[in-house]
Design a protein around this motif. Structure first.
Motif, PDB file in Angstrom:
ATOM      1  N   PRO A  32      32.922 -28.778   6.605  1.00 45.92           N
ATOM      2  CA  PRO A  32      31.401 -28.039   7.271  1.00 45.92           C
ATOM      3  C   PRO A  32      31.285 -26.310   7.563  1.00 45.92           C
ATOM      4  CG  PRO A  32      32.600 -29.520   8.955  1.00 45.92           C
ATOM      5  CD  PRO A  32      32.621 -29.579   7.575  1.00 45.92           C
ATOM      6  N   GLY A  33      30.089 -25.719   7.472  1.00 44.84           N
ATOM      7  CA  GLY A  33      30.767 -24.639   8.571  1.00 44.84           C
ATOM      8  C   GLY A  33      30.206 -25.067  10.494  1.00 44.84           C
ATOM      9  N   VAL A  34      30.498 -24.064  11.299  1.00 43.98           N
ATOM     10  CA  VAL A  34      30.004 -24.356  12.852  1.00 43.98           C
ATOM     11  C   VAL A  34      28.406 -24.748  12.648  1.00 43.98           C
ATOM     12  CG1 VAL A  34      30.125 -22.796  14.655  1.00 43.98           C
ATOM     13  CG2 VAL A  34      32.074 -22.362  13.464  1.00 43.98           C
ATOM     14  N   GLU A  35      28.048 -24.219  12.512  1.00 45.71           N
ATOM     15  CA  GLU A  35      26.667 -24.614  12.381  1.00 45.71           C
ATOM     16  C   GLU A  35      26.018 -26.202  11.859  1.00 45.71           C
ATOM     17  OE1 GLU A  35      27.663 -21.869  10.888  1.00 45.71           O
ATOM     18  OE2 GLU A  35      26.573 -19.739  11.847  1.00 45.71           O
ATOM     19  N   LEU A  75      37.606 -23.850  16.802  1.00 49.56           N
ATOM     20  CA  LEU A  75      37.453 -25.175  16.510  1.00 49.56           C
ATOM     21  C   LEU A  75      36.597 -25.727  16.902  1.00 49.56           C
ATOM     22  CD1 LEU A  75      41.257 -27.128  15.884  1.00 49.56           C
ATOM     23  CD2 LEU A  75      39.396 -25.864  13.971  1.00 49.56           C
ATOM     24  N   VAL A  76      35.407 -25.442  16.189  1.00 46.07           N
ATOM     25  CA  VAL A  76      34.281 -26.114  17.242  1.00 46.07           C
ATOM     26  C   VAL A  76      34.191 -28.111  16.412  1.00 46.07           C
ATOM     27  CG1 VAL A  76      32.116 -26.322  16.875  1.00 46.07           C
ATOM     28  CG2 VAL A  76      33.701 -24.531  16.830  1.00 46.07           C
ATOM     29  N   ILE A  77      34.313 -28.628  17.888  1.00 42.83           N
ATOM     30  CA  ILE A  77      34.950 -30.271  16.879  1.00 42.83           C
ATOM     31  C   ILE A  77      33.593 -31.180  17.406  1.00 42.83           C
ATOM     32  CG2 ILE A  77      36.510 -31.790  17.337  1.00 42.83           C
ATOM     33  CD1 ILE A  77      38.667 -29.954  18.348  1.00 42.83           C
ATOM     34  N   GLU A  78      32.915 -31.649  16.777  1.00 40.29           N
ATOM     35  CA  GLU A  78      31.640 -32.747  17.889  1.00 40.29           C
ATOM     36  C   GLU A  78      32.909 -34.185  18.246  1.00 40.29           C
ATOM     37  OE1 GLU A  78      28.676 -34.331  15.029  1.00 40.29           O
ATOM     38  OE2 GLU A  78      28.059 -34.945  16.379  1.00 40.29           O
ATOM     39  N   LEU A  79      32.085 -34.061  18.785  1.00 37.94           N
ATOM     40  CA  LEU A  79      33.380 -35.680  19.633  1.00 37.94           C
ATOM     41  C   LEU A  79      31.780 -36.517  19.857  1.00 37.94           C
ATOM     42  CD1 LEU A  79      35.288 -34.128  21.967  1.00 37.94           C
ATOM     43  CD2 LEU A  79      36.084 -35.060  20.181  1.00 37.94           C
ATOM     44  N   ASP A  80      32.574 -37.556  19.569  1.00 39.03           N
ATOM     45  CA  ASP A  80      32.002 -38.867  20.056  1.00 39.03           C
ATOM     46  C   ASP A  80      33.129 -40.148  21.000  1.00 39.03           C
ATOM     47  OD1 ASP A  80      30.652 -41.209  20.515  1.00 39.03           O
ATOM     48  OD2 ASP A  80      30.256 -42.708  18.931  1.00 39.03           O
ATOM     49  N   GLY A  81      32.984 -39.391  21.786  1.00 41.20           N
ATOM     50  CA  GLY A  81      34.005 -40.117  23.025  1.00 41.20           C
ATOM     51  C   GLY A  81      35.915 -39.342  22.645  1.00 41.20           C
ATOM     52  N   ALA A  88      35.004 -28.120  12.974  1.00 41.73           N
ATOM     53  CA  ALA A  88      34.655 -26.904  11.779  1.00 41.73           C
ATOM     54  C   ALA A  88      35.600 -25.689  12.537  1.00 41.73           C
ATOM     55  CB  ALA A  88      33.561 -26.427  11.474  1.00 41.73           C
ATOM     56  N   PRO A  89      36.501 -25.194  11.247  1.00 40.77           N
ATOM     57  CA  PRO A  89      37.190 -24.077  11.544  1.00 40.77           C
ATOM     58  C   PRO A  89      36.197 -22.680  11.953  1.00 40.77           C
ATOM     59  CG  PRO A  89      38.174 -24.239   9.731  1.00 40.77           C
ATOM     60  CD  PRO A  89      36.808 -25.600  10.178  1.00 40.77           C
ATOM     61  N   ASP A  90      36.724 -21.877  12.641  1.00 43.70           N
ATOM     62  CA  ASP A  90      35.804 -20.722  13.030  1.00 43.70           C
ATOM     63  C   ASP A  90      37.411 -19.476  12.999  1.00 43.70           C
ATOM     64  OD1 ASP A  90      33.736 -18.956  12.728  1.00 43.70           O
ATOM     65  OD2 ASP A  90      34.598 -19.159  15.172  1.00 43.70           O
TER      66      ASP A  90
END
Lengths: 444, 172
Positions: A32-35, A75-81, A88-90
């Motif tokens: 995925p992209g950052v967005e 890196l934009v990371i979505e974290l669950d805990g 996504a790397p930018d």
């Protein structure tokens, strides 16, 4: 298209025997992209009300100044805990437009630019570029120059792997290894300085051969280094192989199957650590690699630990190749180090100052460059980080019409999401270390 | 390794362009069908490299065909801007076969006004970053790409730097 419909579609089988069937679809593997990551996170937010804490994910920015991202990787990371939902790397923070700059330079002036791409293995870049242009020019490279090229390519591999090992271990928390690795790297940098005058940006491999003759006594210092180095590898392994922290942080982390690696364009040690037995040095040899005996290091582990093992073995193999090259070199004493092409290769200073014709050639090459026959050529070498291709297009003038670099780092980075998804955030650091990226090569 | 068959008959010159060159140097059933089909435009065998030019609309089908023949590894995608000639952009896909130890270059030319062709990310996910790079630096659109955004330049950048009509120093 009619002709494709007749084929029996579902078996996308590659030569390694692995199938894509049963794995994720090709579309799902596109990272995925950052967005996308941010949008996904907002989608996961529970409506405000009953329990604001549960069912919420968090967006975390890692980098571009984070030390464990080995440069300016964001890196934009979505974290669950602590678990990674998506990542996504930018990239582009180090984009300097080298490809555009190349188009404004003469062919020989591009060499110093290539040093700056993968700055941990500058000679690999020099060689890949030189091979592509030599292919267009149809130059024959003397055997002695080829042997020296191979020897320095392997020293560069050791140099690059030492930086990888030092920084990778430091990310995991083993600071000592870093100091040990840089101690040996310093010896290598002195060798590079002795041969080219520069520690890092060597520009030593040129179109048609090499820049300079090796100084007297350098083969002895290379030999001393090579004799000593296997004991140093044993030293690093003594620090790491039985270290429980190192083992538990590396083993079973960053799993990447062979089919996934091939679909995502992964090359080099990460590909071989996924069990794919492919090395350009052996399979599509260049610069006379077919004349050396060496083992291609492969592991079936598919994890960060396997990549560690593969790179450590590669360093040993590099030492062996260097020894073979030194033996060959002794028998080739006195041969030229540049091709016989006075209109392409600068004459040496002595000739230039004493012979009229050499002076004219020198003047012409420096002021007008040399024309390269129109056409396109791709060179491909096994750089320390993986497959490095240079695509050079000529329109028949003295400046390249287009130079494109395919660096392993750029493609290897695409595998990061596959390796990290669903795992812990601490593993991201280990995985980044294991794919061994250089942002200069990614952003160019 | 020299091929004993070609050594035996050194007189017959190998075809270097056109359909004959492609058929002489390409191994694989699906690709041979492709060369015989209407998708094929031209081919060139030079410097031990096989270049096959195909119509841009067929690029996904062509990639699937060569993948079927064992060209399993997507190496590289880039473009060359031949401004001011038309069709302006020449896209070069470099595909490697790890089994055959060969590579081919697939070429598609797209025109300068609204350059567009289909994304091959469905065939090789590895093409993702490469297509984004070509989009960013050349302004060529890839239909069906999951998220075609700039990758090297900032999102608000104007122009496509690797185009030949873009000055080396940038716009000032």
């Amino acid at each position: 298209m009619a002709f494709i419909d007749e084929l029996d579609k579902p078996k996308t089988r590659d030569t390694t025997g692995a199938t894509l069937a049963g794995f994720r679809n090709a579309e799902d593997m596109v990272i995925p992209g950052v967005e996308d990551v941010i949008a996904s996170s907002t989608g996961h937010h529970a409506p405000h009300g009953t329990d604001p804490v549960s069912n919420q994910t968090m967006i975390l920015n890692m980098g571009p100044q984070h030390p464990s991202t080995h440069g300016v990787l964001r890196l934009v990371i979505e974290l669950d805990g602590e678990t990674i939902v998506s990542l996504a790397p930018d990239i582009g923070y180090l984009h300097t437009g080298i490809e555009k700059t190349c188009e404004a330079k003469f062919y020989q002036q591009v060499i110093p630019l290539t040093d700056r791409i993968d700055y941990l293995a500058p000679m690999a870049n020099n060689l890949a570029y030189a091979l592509a242009v030599e292919k267009l020019l149809g130059l024959e490279i003397p055997e002695r120059a080829q042997v020296i090229r191979v020897m320095f390519m392997e020293l560069m591999r050791i140099n690059s792997h030492l930086v990888w090992l030092g920084t990778h271990a430091m990310d995991i928390g083993a600071l000592t290894v870093f100091l040990y690795c840089f101690r040996e790297r310093e010896q290598l940098l002195r060798i590079f300085e002795a041969v080219s005058g520069q520690r890092m940006m060597t520009s030593y491999i040129r179109i048609g051969g090499l820049a300079l003759e090796m100084p007297p006594g350098l083969t002895d210092s290379i030999k001393t280094f090579l004799d000593d180095f296997p004991s140093k590898i044993a030293e690093y392994e003594g620090l790491l192989n039985n270290n429980p922290i190192w083992k538990s942080r590396l083993q079973g982390v960053g799993y990447l199957t062979a089919a996934e690696a091939i679909s995502l364009g992964v090359t080099g040690p990460p590909l071989r650590a996924s069990g794919v037995d492919f090395d350009l040095r052996r399979d599509m040899p260049y610069s006379g690699y077919e004349n050396y005996q060496f083992k291609v290091c492969v592991s079936d582990g598919c994890d960060v630990w396997a990549r560690y093992i593969v790179r450590m073995d590669e360093m040993r193999e590099s030492v062996s190749i260097c020894h073979q090259a030194l033996t060959k070199l002794a028998a080739l004493e006195g041969q030229r180090i540049v091709a016989d092409a006075p209109k392409i290769i600068l004459p040496d200073r002595e000739q230039m100052k004493t012979q009229m014709e050499s002076l004219i050639h020198h003047f012409k090459i420096v002021t007008e460059g040399f024309a390269v026959p129109a056409g396109e050529a791709t060179s491909s070498i096994e750089a320390p980080h993986g497959m490095m291709n240079y695509y050079v297009v000529s329109d028949g003038t003295a400046k390249p019409y287009r130079v494109h670099m395919r660096n392993a780092d750029f493609a290897n980075l695409q595998a990061l999401e596959t390796m990290c998804k669903g795992k812990l955030i601490a593993d991201v650091v280990a995985v980044i270390g294991s794919i061994d990226i250089v942002l200069g090569a990614i952003d160019r | 390794m020299p091929d004993p068959q070609t050594e035996a008959q050194p007189e017959a010159p190998e075809p270097t362009t056109g359909k004959q060159a492609a058929l002489a140097h390409y191994i694989g059933a699906a690709g041979t069908k492709l060369i015989e089909s209407e998708c094929f435009i031209d081919a060139k065998w030079a410097l031990n490299e096989l270049t096959i030019e195909v119509i841009p609309e067929a690029i996904v089908a062509v990639c699937e065909a060569v993948k079927h023949d064992g060209y399993n590894f997507f190496e590289d995608l880039t473009a060359v801007d031949w401004y001011p000639t038309e069709p302006r952009f020449r896209l070069a896909y470099s595909i490697l076969s790890m089994g055959l130890k060969k590579r081919i270059r697939l070429v598609a030319r797209v025109s300068g006004d609204s350059p567009k062709l289909d994304s091959i990310t469905g065939v090789w996910p590895a093409a993702n970053f490469y297509e984004r790079e070509v989009f960013d630096l050349f302004g060529v659109h890839f239909a069906g790409h999951p998220r075609l955004t700039r990758i090297m330049m900032p999102d608000n950048w104007e122009g496509h730097p690797l185009r030949k009509d873009y000055p080396v120093e940038g716009y000032r």
